[in-house]
Design a protein around this motif. Structure first.
Motif, PDB file in Angstrom:
ATOM      1  N   THR B  41       0.919  -0.803  -0.168  1.00 52.09           N
ATOM      2  CA  THR B  41      -0.289   0.104   0.265  1.00 52.09           C
ATOM      3  C   THR B  41       0.437   1.616   0.488  1.00 52.09           C
ATOM      4  O   THR B  41       0.292   2.301  -0.306  1.00 52.09           O
ATOM      5  CB  THR B  41      -1.362   0.114   1.261  1.00 52.09           C
ATOM      6  N   GLY B  42       2.108   1.472   0.481  1.00 54.35           N
ATOM      7  CA  GLY B  42       2.834   2.205   0.216  1.00 54.35           C
ATOM      8  C   GLY B  42       2.652   3.508   1.167  1.00 54.35           C
ATOM      9  O   GLY B  42       3.168   4.518   1.442  1.00 54.35           O
ATOM     10  N   PHE B  44       3.907   3.886   4.937  1.00 49.98           N
ATOM     11  CA  PHE B  44       5.042   3.818   6.349  1.00 49.98           C
ATOM     12  C   PHE B  44       4.678   4.100   8.096  1.00 49.98           C
ATOM     13  O   PHE B  44       3.857   5.164   8.414  1.00 49.98           O
ATOM     14  CB  PHE B  44       5.936   3.959   5.843  1.00 49.98           C
ATOM     15  N   ILE B  46       7.078   6.112  10.190  1.00 47.47           N
ATOM     16  CA  ILE B  46       9.577   5.966  10.517  1.00 47.47           C
ATOM     17  C   ILE B  46       8.844   6.762  12.547  1.00 47.47           C
ATOM     18  O   ILE B  46       8.637   7.265  13.047  1.00 47.47           O
ATOM     19  CB  ILE B  46       9.646   7.361   9.672  1.00 47.47           C
ATOM     20  N   ALA B  62       6.121   9.080  12.737  1.00 50.16           N
ATOM     21  CA  ALA B  62       5.356   9.763  11.674  1.00 50.16           C
ATOM     22  C   ALA B  62       4.741   9.283  10.784  1.00 50.16           C
ATOM     23  O   ALA B  62       5.463   8.351  11.235  1.00 50.16           O
ATOM     24  CB  ALA B  62       5.926  11.293  10.782  1.00 50.16           C
ATOM     25  N   THR B  63       3.696   9.150  10.130  1.00 50.89           N
ATOM     26  CA  THR B  63       2.968   8.336   9.458  1.00 50.89           C
ATOM     27  C   THR B  63       2.112   8.661   8.373  1.00 50.89           C
ATOM     28  O   THR B  63       1.704   9.905   8.419  1.00 50.89           O
ATOM     29  CB  THR B  63       1.980   7.027  10.157  1.00 50.89           C
ATOM     30  N   ASN B  64       2.547   8.680   7.269  1.00 48.84           N
ATOM     31  CA  ASN B  64       1.640   8.174   6.640  1.00 48.84           C
ATOM     32  C   ASN B  64      -0.087   7.217   6.530  1.00 48.84           C
ATOM     33  O   ASN B  64      -0.832   7.075   5.599  1.00 48.84           O
ATOM     34  CB  ASN B  64       1.757   8.437   4.616  1.00 48.84           C
ATOM     35  N   GLY B  65       0.127   6.450   7.423  1.00 50.29           N
ATOM     36  CA  GLY B  65      -1.561   5.823   7.440  1.00 50.29           C
ATOM     37  C   GLY B  65      -2.352   6.486   7.484  1.00 50.29           C
ATOM     38  O   GLY B  65      -2.787   7.110   8.028  1.00 50.29           O
ATOM     39  N   CYS B  66      -3.079   5.319   8.545  1.00 52.74           N
ATOM     40  CA  CYS B  66      -4.764   5.962   8.693  1.00 52.74           C
ATOM     41  C   CYS B  66      -4.992   6.516  10.782  1.00 52.74           C
ATOM     42  O   CYS B  66      -3.964   6.712  11.237  1.00 52.74           O
ATOM     43  CB  CYS B  66      -6.164   4.636   8.518  1.00 52.74           C
ATOM     44  N   GLN B  67      -5.526   6.893  10.705  1.00 54.05           N
ATOM     45  CA  GLN B  67      -6.131   7.541  12.354  1.00 54.05           C
ATOM     46  C   GLN B  67      -5.427   6.395  13.133  1.00 54.05           C
ATOM     47  O   GLN B  67      -5.258   6.614  14.535  1.00 54.05           O
ATOM     48  CB  GLN B  67      -6.942   8.254  11.979  1.00 54.05           C
ATOM     49  N   VAL B  70      -1.593   7.178  13.875  1.00 51.89           N
ATOM     50  CA  VAL B  70      -1.705   8.304  14.154  1.00 51.89           C
ATOM     51  C   VAL B  70      -2.415   7.625  15.752  1.00 51.89           C
ATOM     52  O   VAL B  70      -0.834   8.346  16.301  1.00 51.89           O
ATOM     53  CB  VAL B  70      -2.598   9.418  13.918  1.00 51.89           C
TER      54      VAL B  70
END
Lengths: 273, 153
Positions: B41-42, B44, B46, B62-67, B70
């Motif tokens: 899915t890309g 990550f 970190i 940090a993340t580009n993922g979902c809530q 987070v």
């Protein structure tokens, strides 16, 4: 990395989120227009940095100021503009930016001169209701999660596409990125205003460079299309769950827009060139 | 910390983490950097950490993922900051207990957070051994793209 770029990025968000937070329709619209001008400043600044062989990133340090009334918000914006202007040099671009910002400060100063423009802000009070809507607990939770999830995604998309647009020599790609950026601005505006109406307005979190420094565009597009499909499904599920004609129609409308985003993104794949 | 209500995820504690994630971002000159990566899915997560003799003196994620990612990252970093590394490793179990029953996607999101933290510690150890490694990456074995019907939602 450019400190000025970071300051402009933060100023764009300050003005944009001030627009979302404000209830007065006319002032909201003016602030939104100014925020879009600020975004263009940021874009032009990024281009000029790249042309000069320098670079920028999307780091941020500022947090959203949760103000109680519009006058606090306006005074804060004036301070932010003045702070940003301390970073400026004397280029033609900066002259244009200063002219725009000075006019913006004049507009805010005019608003501050009339106490009728001072309103209580409810954008941050966590009341989690929408005017004239009856949502039960589960519907409210679903909508809250959706708005946080998608407002972050739209912000992310705006910045990722802008980053790629600034670095492409391909006209088709440039135009596709612009369309996608414009679409995401509209979605972010819609979701941000709804978050403010519900009292849950919050800045999207900062982007890590792994998000926007794309090394494999094909994989990025494939993942992006999956995300769009996921967003479509979320819109569809939410439209079904909220059980309110007006809200359902809105989320269906957003859902159908995602179809064309997928079409646009497909044009970015190498095999489609 | 009060019992976390997932997947509804909307008690005041969770809302606080969503609206203002704690320890979010990146540290300058970290002692270790770890990434959990979902190639499918890309997505990550970190982690960057600063270590001192006492333990974890600072930690960011940090993340580009979902809530969900987070929320778990925010809760976890809050729990382990200024604690020993041993405590932090034990905190993974504690936080898993705290989260209770998760959907398959949420479980994968939580694991991505923990794996990224573990990757940062591995990076610290590798650097201490003289290995040249900018980031230690752990690839996710499972993807949060779960087939319809597998979810508890």
């Amino acid at each position: 990395m450019s400190k000025l770029y970071q300051v402009k990025h933060e100023l764009w968000l300050d003005i944009l989120y001030a627009s979302f937070a404000t209830g007065d329709k006319e002032i909201k619209d003016r602030l939104y227009d100014f925020s879009m001008i600020a975004f263009r400043h940021m874009k032009w600044l990024g281009e000029s940095l790249l042309e000069a062989g320098s670079d920028y990133n999307y780091d941020r340090t500022k947090r959203l100021q949760k103000r109680r009334c519009t006058f606090d918000l306006f005074n804060d914006l004036i301070k932010e503009v003045k702070t940003a202007q301390q970073e400026y040099n004397g280029s033609t671009l900066i002259s244009r930016i200063v002219t725009d910002e000075n006019y913006f400060v004049e507009y805010l100063t005019l608003l501050l001169a009339d106490s009728k423009n001072n309103h209580k802000l409810t954008a941050f009070d966590l009341h989690r209701t929408l005017p004239n809507k009856k949502l039960d607990t589960v519907q409210t939770h679903s909508l809250t999660m959706f708005l946080f999830e998608e407002s972050y995604k739209e912000y992310e998309l705006i910045l990722v596409y802008a980053y790629m647009q600034a670095r492409t020599d391909n006209l088709l790609h440039f135009n596709v990125f612009q369309d996608l950026i414009d679409e995401s601005h509209f979605h972010l505006k819609s979701f941000g205003n709804m978050m403010a109406q519900m009292g849950i307005l919050a800045l999207p979190r900062e982007l890590h460079e792994l998000t926007y420094k794309i090394t494999d565009i094909s994989q990025f597009i494939v993942n992006g299309i999956k995300e769009e499909e996921n967003a479509k499904e979320q819109c569809r599920a939410l439209a079904e769950a909220v059980n309110d004609t007006e809200l359902s129609q809105f989320f269906d409308f957003i859902n159908y827009q995602e179809n064309y985003h997928i079409e646009l993104m497909t044009k970015l794949l190498p095999e489609s060139i | 910390m009060e019992e976390i209500e997932m997947p509804e995820g909307m008690n005041p504690e969770v809302l606080k983490h969503i609206m203002n994630p704690q320890n979010y971002g990146k540290l300058t000159d970290p002692d270790g950097t770890g990434v959990a990566m979902d190639d499918k899915t890309g997505e990550f997560v970190i982690f960057t950490v600063h270590l001192s003799q006492e333990g974890i003196s600072d930690i960011n994620f940090a993340t580009n993922g979902c809530q969900d990612t987070v929320v778990v990252g925010s809760m976890f970093t809050e729990m382990v900051k200024n604690e020993s590394v041993e405590y932090a490793q034990g905190a993974i179990t504690k936080i898993e207990e705290k989260l209770g029953v998760l959907s398959p996607q949420q479980k994968i999101c939580a694991d991505m957070v923990f794996n990224a933290f573990v990757a940062a510690l591995i990076n610290v150890a590798n650097l201490a051994q003289g290995k040249k490694e900018e980031i230690h990456i752990i690839k996710s074995e499972e993807s949060c793209e779960v087939a319809e019907g597998d979810s508890n939602e």
